[in-house]
Design an enzyme around this catalytic site. Structure first.
Site, PDB file in Angstrom:
ATOM      1  N   VAL A 137     -77.967  37.024  59.586  1.00 26.57           N
ATOM      2  CA  VAL A 137     -77.234  35.965  58.571  1.00 26.57           C
ATOM      3  C   VAL A 137     -77.550  36.169  57.568  1.00 26.57           C
ATOM      4  CG1 VAL A 137     -77.477  33.864  58.672  1.00 26.57           C
ATOM      5  CG2 VAL A 137     -76.689  35.138  61.232  1.00 26.57           C
ATOM      6  N   ASP A 287     -78.888  30.331  76.748  1.00 26.11           N
ATOM      7  CA  ASP A 287     -79.207  30.700  75.514  1.00 26.11           C
ATOM      8  C   ASP A 287     -80.522  29.746  74.882  1.00 26.11           C
ATOM      9  OD1 ASP A 287     -80.897  33.260  74.609  1.00 26.11           O
ATOM     10  OD2 ASP A 287     -79.576  33.878  73.008  1.00 26.11           O
TER      11      ASP A 287
END
Length: 549
Positions: A137, A287
């Site tokens: 990211v 998740d």
């Protein structure tokens, strides 16, 4: 098989042997030819003899890299397959890898945008904010409005590497399946197939973006969960752009305490969020590990969750939802007969299962749990123990329920970490009872009829024609059946007549033959023989030719 895959296979085998994982294999998996192959690699020795089997497996997967780390993380949630000791070790695996070059990230982003980054973004930082096994990211600001965003981009060639490792895993799983034989509890091929579906889903960032948008829309008016805004126009299979958030990691208890967070409310909201996603929306984040959850910095007395990484999402069928809710209610009512019935009715175990034996097995596992206070009983462990028990009765593994079990264990663990006194049952029971009330009874029936009403209204004009067509078809069927019956009766009549003539001819022929040897008149044997021959010809020719009715 390519040279690269052979080299990779050797590296995997070498790593597993260096951690002595061949020592923990059951006897079924170590036939004479396995031992011969192991002895031929005599120069590779176990360098970690002092460590437990679970710790050695964790370290080996850590060394083998991202794909194996993720497999280990997934296996840590399959406590129906692994012992708690092994599962706890694998749960400590961290998906942290060194970042790749920011210049390569820039190239990958520009390849998706088909334009320079500066065309759409300012202040792009080539130093990553975070890095994981599949993606990393970077931060930037939108040129159009100056808002802070993050750009999530896949690692270079990650798809090829993952596909190669998955192929190797699949081939290894087939070998293990063969060695263990029918009825093995581990079912490696099944585990690897579940993992393959999961990890390949994470390789499509466009799909993750769509999941995030859907989850955000489900909770737009919620004061319990916030999903960052996704800029869909900048989302592609290898690139995703979303709003940057500034929360506190849920695992940073000290920081949450320092700002005066209401932990009781936060823990209860976590449970409510789980059941809302599963039973109201039928779309749940699967998740929910601490790295994907943050807590708002503003309004600590009324905190909310911030959810990231929607690559793995779960859904349940209406049937699964109902049976799951009934399972929980039956468990807390200690109705083990009903639990056994539910598993069979839902198709999770075979209908041939011995109901009484299954009920008794469930009782043996679940009854000791009630030695604890209700607020200490874990929903996730209830589900886990039921799955473990059902495995002995040939449960048909439901991937969506495995995801649900994993998520529930995460949520429970998180809730009790935030607020140890959390009474999960008291928080969830009203929700489950309300949902069940909405599924049965007059209200539920009226709701279902109302839902179907537009469909039936649309079909209503077709009813007269449909009835006429069905009546016409019925008449045709009756006529056809009558014709078949007539043909059958005619066939039977012809068959009886033919059989009668053939039997009579046989008698006459036998009589004629016998009369030759007796003191009979000269003409009588010839009459019998000629009559028998004529009747045989007539009987043979009169046989029914067609057996189709």
């Amino acid at each position: 098989m390519t040279l690269a895959s052979i080299r990779r296979g050797y590296h995997v085998i070498k790593t597993l042997l260096q951690y002595g994982l061949d020592d923990v294999l059951p006897p079924k998996m170590t036939p004479w030819y396995f031992k011969l192959a192991r002895n031929s690699l005599f120069w590779i020795r176990n360098k970690h003899k002092g460590k437990s089997g679970g710790e050695r497996l964790k370290l080996a997967m850590q060394e083998l890299g991202p794909v194996y780390i993720k497999l280990g993380q997934m296996l840590s949630t399959r406590r129906d397959l692994l012992s708690d000791e092994w599962a706890n070790e694998l749960a400590m695996l961290q998906d942290k890898v060194p970042p790749f070059d920011g210049a390569l990230a820039r190239q990958a982003i520009e390849a998706e945008l088909k334009a320079p980054i500066e065309s759409y973004f300012d202040d792009f930082d080539e130093t990553p904010l975070a890095s994981a096994s599949i993606s990393q990211v970077h931060t930037a600001t939108l040129k159009s409005n100056g808002k802070a965003v993050v750009l999530k981009v896949l690692r270079p060639n990650v798809e090829t590497k993952i596909q190669a490792d998955l192929l190797l895993m699949s081939q290894t799983a087939k070998v293990i399946d063969y060695l263990l034989g029918e009825g093995n509890r581990l079912r490696p091929s099944e585990v690897i197939e579940d993992y393959r579906v999961t990890i390949l889903g994470e390789l499509n960032l466009k799909l993750e973006a769509l999941n995030a948008i859907k989850l955000r829309n489900n909770f737009l008016d919620s004061d319990a969960l916030y999903i960052p805004y996704v800029y869909e126009e900048f989302c592609y299979p290898r690139l995703m752009v979303m709003e940057r958030i500034y929360g506190i990691p849920v695992s940073d208890i000290a920081a949450l305490k320092a700002q005066g967070t209401n932990f009781k409310l936060l823990a209860e909201r976590g449970v409510e969020l789980f059941f809302t996603q599963v039973f109201r929306d039928n779309f749940f984040h699967a998740d929910m590990h601490p790295g994907n959850i943050f807590i708002s910095r503003e309004h600590p007395e009324n905190p909310y969750y911030i959810g990231l990484d929607c690559g793995i999402m779960g859904t349940l069928s209406e049937v699964d939802k109902r049976y799951l809710a009934e399972n929980f209610l039956a468990f807390f009512n200690r109705d083990y007969h009903r639990i056994a019935q539910l598993y069979i009715e839902s198709g999770w175990v075979s209908e041939k299962t011995d109901l009484q034996a299954f009920e008794q097995a469930i009782k043996v596992v679940c009854e000791p749990m009630f030695n604890k206070p209700l607020d200490e009983i874990s929903f996730g462990h209830v589900l886990l123990e039921l799955f473990r028990t059902a495995r002995h009765f040939d449960i048909v593994v439901q991937p969506q329920l495995v995801l649900l079990e994993k998520t529930l264990l995460y949520i429970e663990g998180l809730g009790r970490q935030l607020y140890p006194q959390l009474d999960l049952w008291q928080t969830a029971k009203p929700f489950l009872e309300q949902w069940m009330a909405e599924q049965v009874g007059p209200k539920a029936m009226f709701k279902k009829v109302s839902t179907k009403l537009p469909y039936w209204s649309d079909k209503l004009p077709e009813f007269p024609e449909l009835i006429y067509d069905n009546l016409k078809l019925g008449r045709k069927l009756l006529s056809s059946q009558q014709q078949m019956l007539d043909k059958y009766l005619k066939y039977q009549q012809q068959a009886h007549k033919s059989n009668y003539l053939l039997i009579t001819s046989a008698i006459l022929l036998i009589c004629g033959t016998l009369l030759f040897n007796q003191d009979a008149t000269l003409w009588s044997p010839y009459v019998c023989l000629i009559s028998g021959a004529v009747l045989w010809i007539i009987g043979w020719r009169s046989r029914p030719k067609n057996r189709k009715f």
